[in-house]
Design an enzyme around this catalytic site. Structure first.
Site, PDB file in Angstrom:
ATOM      1  N   HIS A 152       0.417  -1.007  -0.337  1.00  0.00           N
ATOM      2  CA  HIS A 152      -0.163   0.053  -0.248  1.00  0.00           C
ATOM      3  C   HIS A 152       0.824   1.529  -0.070  1.00  0.00           C
ATOM      4  O   HIS A 152       1.777   0.917   0.573  1.00  0.00           O
ATOM      5  CB  HIS A 152      -0.863  -0.386   1.238  1.00  0.00           C
ATOM      6  CG  HIS A 152      -0.455  -0.064   2.322  1.00  0.00           C
ATOM      7  ND1 HIS A 152      -0.555   1.231   3.857  1.00  0.00           N
ATOM      8  CD2 HIS A 152      -0.099  -1.479   3.406  1.00  0.00           C
ATOM      9  CE1 HIS A 152      -0.075   1.149   4.497  1.00  0.00           C
ATOM     10  NE2 HIS A 152       0.206  -0.734   4.821  1.00  0.00           N
TER      11      HIS A 152
ATOM     12  N   ASP B  11      -0.809   4.437   0.245  1.00  0.00           N
ATOM     13  CA  ASP B  11      -0.872   5.426   1.947  1.00  0.00           C
ATOM     14  C   ASP B  11      -0.442   5.706   2.689  1.00  0.00           C
ATOM     15  O   ASP B  11      -0.101   3.732   2.840  1.00  0.00           O
ATOM     16  CB  ASP B  11      -2.910   5.202   1.766  1.00  0.00           C
ATOM     17  CG  ASP B  11      -3.023   3.497   2.207  1.00  0.00           C
ATOM     18  OD1 ASP B  11      -2.616   2.963   2.015  1.00  0.00           O
ATOM     19  OD2 ASP B  11      -4.082   3.878   3.195  1.00  0.00           O
TER      20      ASP B  11
ATOM     21  N   GLU C 259      -5.045   1.264   2.684  1.00  0.00           N
ATOM     22  CA  GLU C 259      -4.804   0.177   3.278  1.00  0.00           C
ATOM     23  C   GLU C 259      -4.787   0.569   4.630  1.00  0.00           C
ATOM     24  O   GLU C 259      -5.875   0.195   5.402  1.00  0.00           O
ATOM     25  CB  GLU C 259      -3.597  -0.800   3.104  1.00  0.00           C
ATOM     26  CG  GLU C 259      -3.688  -1.809   4.507  1.00  0.00           C
ATOM     27  CD  GLU C 259      -3.560  -2.028   5.169  1.00  0.00           C
ATOM     28  OE1 GLU C 259      -3.733  -2.736   6.495  1.00  0.00           O
ATOM     29  OE2 GLU C 259      -2.762  -0.342   6.571  1.00  0.00           O
ATOM     30  N   GLU C 260      -4.877   1.439   4.895  1.00  0.00           N
ATOM     31  CA  GLU C 260      -5.018   2.518   6.325  1.00  0.00           C
ATOM     32  C   GLU C 260      -6.424   2.581   6.600  1.00  0.00           C
ATOM     33  O   GLU C 260      -6.111   3.446   8.008  1.00  0.00           O
ATOM     34  CB  GLU C 260      -4.035   3.575   6.669  1.00  0.00           C
ATOM     35  CG  GLU C 260      -2.369   3.154   6.579  1.00  0.00           C
ATOM     36  CD  GLU C 260      -2.088   2.599   8.125  1.00  0.00           C
ATOM     37  OE1 GLU C 260      -2.350   1.383   8.214  1.00  0.00           O
ATOM     38  OE2 GLU C 260      -0.720   1.883   7.656  1.00  0.00           O
TER      39      GLU C 260
ATOM     40  N   ASP D  26       4.567  -6.147   4.529  1.00  0.00           N
ATOM     41  CA  ASP D  26       4.162  -5.195   5.179  1.00  0.00           C
ATOM     42  C   ASP D  26       4.025  -5.570   6.798  1.00  0.00           C
ATOM     43  O   ASP D  26       2.754  -4.872   7.587  1.00  0.00           O
ATOM     44  CB  ASP D  26       2.895  -4.952   4.708  1.00  0.00           C
ATOM     45  CG  ASP D  26       2.091  -3.671   5.086  1.00  0.00           C
ATOM     46  OD1 ASP D  26       2.373  -2.969   5.689  1.00  0.00           O
ATOM     47  OD2 ASP D  26       0.473  -3.644   5.419  1.00  0.00           O
TER      48      ASP D  26
ATOM     49  N   THR E   3     -17.280  23.741  34.273  1.00  0.00           N
ATOM     50  CA  THR E   3     -18.304  23.079  35.261  1.00  0.00           C
ATOM     51  C   THR E   3     -19.260  22.617  34.243  1.00  0.00           C
ATOM     52  O   THR E   3     -20.351  23.364  33.934  1.00  0.00           O
ATOM     53  CB  THR E   3     -18.808  23.852  36.483  1.00  0.00           C
ATOM     54  OG1 THR E   3     -19.153  24.973  35.966  1.00  0.00           O
ATOM     55  CG2 THR E   3     -17.400  23.934  37.408  1.00  0.00           C
TER      56      THR E   3
ATOM     57  N   SER F  69      -3.073  -6.441  11.860  1.00  0.00           N
ATOM     58  CA  SER F  69      -4.081  -6.893  10.583  1.00  0.00           C
ATOM     59  C   SER F  69      -3.769  -6.081   9.630  1.00  0.00           C
ATOM     60  O   SER F  69      -3.386  -5.117   9.163  1.00  0.00           O
ATOM     61  CB  SER F  69      -5.618  -6.386  11.459  1.00  0.00           C
ATOM     62  OG  SER F  69      -4.980  -6.512  12.745  1.00  0.00           O
TER      63      SER F  69
ATOM     64  N   HIS G  70       2.938   3.560  13.183  1.00  0.00           N
ATOM     65  CA  HIS G  70       1.971   4.719  13.385  1.00  0.00           C
ATOM     66  C   HIS G  70       1.999   5.848  14.259  1.00  0.00           C
ATOM     67  O   HIS G  70       1.285   6.075  15.290  1.00  0.00           O
ATOM     68  CB  HIS G  70       0.642   3.887  14.047  1.00  0.00           C
ATOM     69  CG  HIS G  70       0.114   3.129  12.445  1.00  0.00           C
ATOM     70  ND1 HIS G  70      -0.834   1.970  12.804  1.00  0.00           N
ATOM     71  CD2 HIS G  70       0.473   2.163  11.746  1.00  0.00           C
ATOM     72  CE1 HIS G  70      -1.268   1.330  11.665  1.00  0.00           C
ATOM     73  NE2 HIS G  70      -0.691   1.793  10.855  1.00  0.00           N
TER      74      HIS G  70
HETATM   75  N1  BES Z   1       1.114  -3.126   7.994  1.00  0.00           N
HETATM   76  C1  BES Z   1       0.181  -3.212   8.733  1.00  0.00           C
HETATM   77  C2  BES Z   1      -0.035  -4.074   9.864  1.00  0.00           C
HETATM   78  C3  BES Z   1       0.553  -5.258  10.398  1.00  0.00           C
HETATM   79  C4  BES Z   1       2.147  -4.115  10.947  1.00  0.00           C
HETATM   80  C5  BES Z   1       0.606  -5.998  10.155  1.00  0.00           C
HETATM   81  C6  BES Z   1       2.683  -4.734  11.566  1.00  0.00           C
HETATM   82  C7  BES Z   1       1.650  -6.812  11.330  1.00  0.00           C
HETATM   83  C8  BES Z   1       3.133  -6.071  11.503  1.00  0.00           C
HETATM   84  C9  BES Z   1      -0.803  -2.170   8.137  1.00  0.00           C
HETATM   85  O1  BES Z   1      -1.078  -1.238   7.553  1.00  0.00           O
HETATM   86  C10 BES Z   1      -1.957  -1.883   9.298  1.00  0.00           C
HETATM   87  O2  BES Z   1      -2.051  -0.515  10.270  1.00  0.00           O
HETATM   88  N2  BES Z   1      -2.878  -2.631   9.844  1.00  0.00           N
HETATM   89  C11 BES Z   1      -3.818  -1.985  10.935  1.00  0.00           C
HETATM   90  C12 BES Z   1      -5.641  -2.410  10.096  1.00  0.00           C
HETATM   91  C13 BES Z   1      -6.187  -1.433   9.180  1.00  0.00           C
HETATM   92  C14 BES Z   1      -7.782  -1.544   9.092  1.00  0.00           C
HETATM   93  C15 BES Z   1      -5.903  -0.608   9.232  1.00  0.00           C
HETATM   94  C16 BES Z   1      -3.847  -2.548  11.945  1.00  0.00           C
HETATM   95  O3  BES Z   1      -3.158  -3.055  12.174  1.00  0.00           O
HETATM   96  O4  BES Z   1      -4.250  -1.578  12.622  1.00  0.00           O
HETATM   97 MN    MN Z   2       1.177  -1.627   6.769  1.00  0.00          MN
HETATM   98 MN    MN Z   3      -0.417   0.825   8.554  1.00  0.00          MN
END
Ligand code: BES
Ligand code: MN
Ligand code: MN
Length: 462
Positions: A86, A88, A158-159, A185, A320, A404, A432
């Site tokens: 991805h 993005d 993807e994100e 990824d 308040t 995920s 992230h």
């Molecule tokens: N690349 C990640 C997922 C990941 C990172 C899996 C490190 C295993 C090890 C992917 O870009 C991601 O951030 N996935 C999200 C889910 C998505 C639906 C936003 C996640 O895992 O929070």
């Molecule tokens: Mn990713």
């Molecule tokens: Mn990610």
């Protein structure tokens, strides 16, 4: 594979500079303010795939951001590898916690990366890792040793849940036909402890809203006499775990795949230091579900976490007030056999049922996806393992991850093929988070390892 190292060392600077150029475009899919940048990034990826040697590269429009599709078919009788990634990235905030601007990449050294790491949003997740595949293709094409067919499918959502990719895949099964899907990824244990990700958790993401009185109230005049939505929401959330940190939603664990003693013992062999884990996070102790180790808690066990919570007055000074509404965003990480839609329903039913009189509750499902486990007795896994062995000098450890990539289970359902997760990031790369980075060593190691996967996979298929 011949001349892999030579080609790499001759082109190192250019490979690095091209990635830096890609990282400068702020392709934040969650924020509409960046929509032109996301589209520009797709165009750049298209151009790079053409330069790397794809014969066909197309931009496929979707209801959201475009999908970049590329292919080089050398002989229909040979196997086909489908690369997914991805372009993005996650939003960069909180911006003030970055030591350098998120879209102005810089190379700096740190403990995990003595040879330097590229600091930028998306460096590891996933531009840097996706781009390794573009450069690996270039390497194989330019040195005349691409051993099989290759297809690329690089998305821009993807994100934010990959909804449009799901539609695209279901509508283009013949075009995307392949023998294996290859994704970088994810991560690995350490630069001297290579591992291949064999599992991903599923996800159910929901937003909840608790409403009390029809307007914000003076907390002196009304306090104590009406339900305070923030008090109620926090109480409801607290009740979602019991004293052993089990999730209390009825039915939540019903379908959870329980690993055998042997499988858990195998998992426990992976090198792990609780002390350095705690130290790296500045925590005195870990915390989680009773009866499971840290590595089990974050990979083979389902979880529930609040990702954000808000309501009431959060400005300067004090006001308040009893707010009319309170909100939270909640994620549930799921394991094999748990169905994300079913879990979302279980959550909704339970959360509504525990709301006391005096408030109303709304549960809004966001997105989700199934978990995934890739078997290790396949040609594809063996080829990947051998590729790591060749370039790392060590056999990689199979390891399930807690993260995920919801689309992976859909790939298997729609396209019928297994996915190999060759991740080269480290947990400390801060994906992230502020100051995300990707090791320069890891970037080149990825580019070096990927061609061997192609070679061994093609050979083993003969
Ligand atoms: N690349 C990640 C997922 C990941 C990172 C899996 C490190 C295993 C090890 C992917 O870009 C991601 O951030 N996935 C999200 C889910 C998505 C639906 C936003 C996640 O895992 O929070
Ligand atoms: Mn990713
Ligand atoms: Mn990610």
């Amino acid at each position: 594979m011949k001349n892999v190292k030579n080609y790499l060392s001759e082109n190192k600077d250019r490979f690095l500079n091209e990635l830096i150029e890609l990282l400068k475009i702020p392709s934040v899919s969650a924020d509409p303010a960046y929509s032109q940048d996301v589209i520009d990034t797709a165009e750049t990826v298209k151009r790079r795939l053409e330069e790397a040697g794809c014969d066909v590269v197309e931009i496929h429009e979707t209801a959201g951001y475009p999908i970049v599709y590329g292919e080089k078919i050398i002989n229909p009788d040979l196997p086909t590898v489908l690369v997914y990634g991805h372009y993005d990235v996650q939003p960069a905030d909180p911006i003030d916690l970055w030591h350098s601007p998120p879209f102005e990449p810089v190379i700096k050294k740190n403990d995990a990366h003595p040879e330097g790491a590229i600091y930028a949003r998306g460096a590891c997740d996933d531009k840097g890792q996706m781009y390794m595949h573009v450069k690996a293709l270039e390497l194989m094409v330019k040195t005349d040793q691409l051993p099989c067919n290759v297809k690329f499918m690089i998305e821009g959502e993807e994100e934010v849940g990959s909804n449009n990719l799901g539609i695209y895949v279901a509508a283009n099964k013949a075009k995307l036909a392949n023998d294996v899907i290859l994704i970088s990824d994810t991560g690995m244990i350490a630069n001297d402890v290579p591992s291949i990700t064999t599992g991903l958790r599923g996800l159910s993401y929901v937003e909840v809203e608790v409403t009390g009185p029809n307007r914000d109230l003076h907390s002196g005049l009304y306090g104590g006499a009406v339900a305070n939505p923030i008090n109620i929401l926090t109480k409801m959330i607290a009740s979602l775990h019991d004293e052993n940190n089990h999730v209390t939603i009825p039915g939540f664990y019903d379908k959870v795949e329980e690993l055998s003693k042997e499988e858990r013992a195998e998992m426990a062999k992976a090198p792990f230091s609780l002390e350095s884990y705690q130290k790296a996070l500045d925590i005195e102790s870990v915390y989680g579900e009773k009866g499971y180790s840290t590595n089990e808690r974050n990979s083979i066990r389902p979880t529930l976490d609040v990702n954000g919570i808000w309501g009431g007055y959060i400005g300067e000074g004090a006001k308040t007030v009893i707010a009319s509404k309170a909100f939270a965003k909640i994620s549930m990480r799921l394991v094999p056999n748990q169905d994300w839609k079913e879990i979302t329903e279980l959550f909704k039913t339970h959360f509504e049922s525990i709301a006391p009189k005096g408030v109303t509750v709304k549960v809004k499902p966001h997105h989700g996806g199934q978990g995934y486990v890739t078997p290790i007795d396949t040609i594809a896994y063996q080829a990947a393992s051998k590729a790591y062995e060749t370039t790392f000098g060590k056999k990689p450890i199979p390891q399930r991850s807690g993260g995920s990539i919801p689309i992976v289970s859909l790939f298997e359902k729609e396209l019928g093929s297994k996915t190999i997760l060759m991740g080269f990031g480290l947990d400390s790369d801060a994906i992230h988070s502020p100051n995300e980075h990707f090791g320069v060593w890891n970037y080149f190691k990825g580019i070096e390892t990927i061609p061997y996967f192609y070679e061994y996979f093609t050979e083993m298929n003969k």
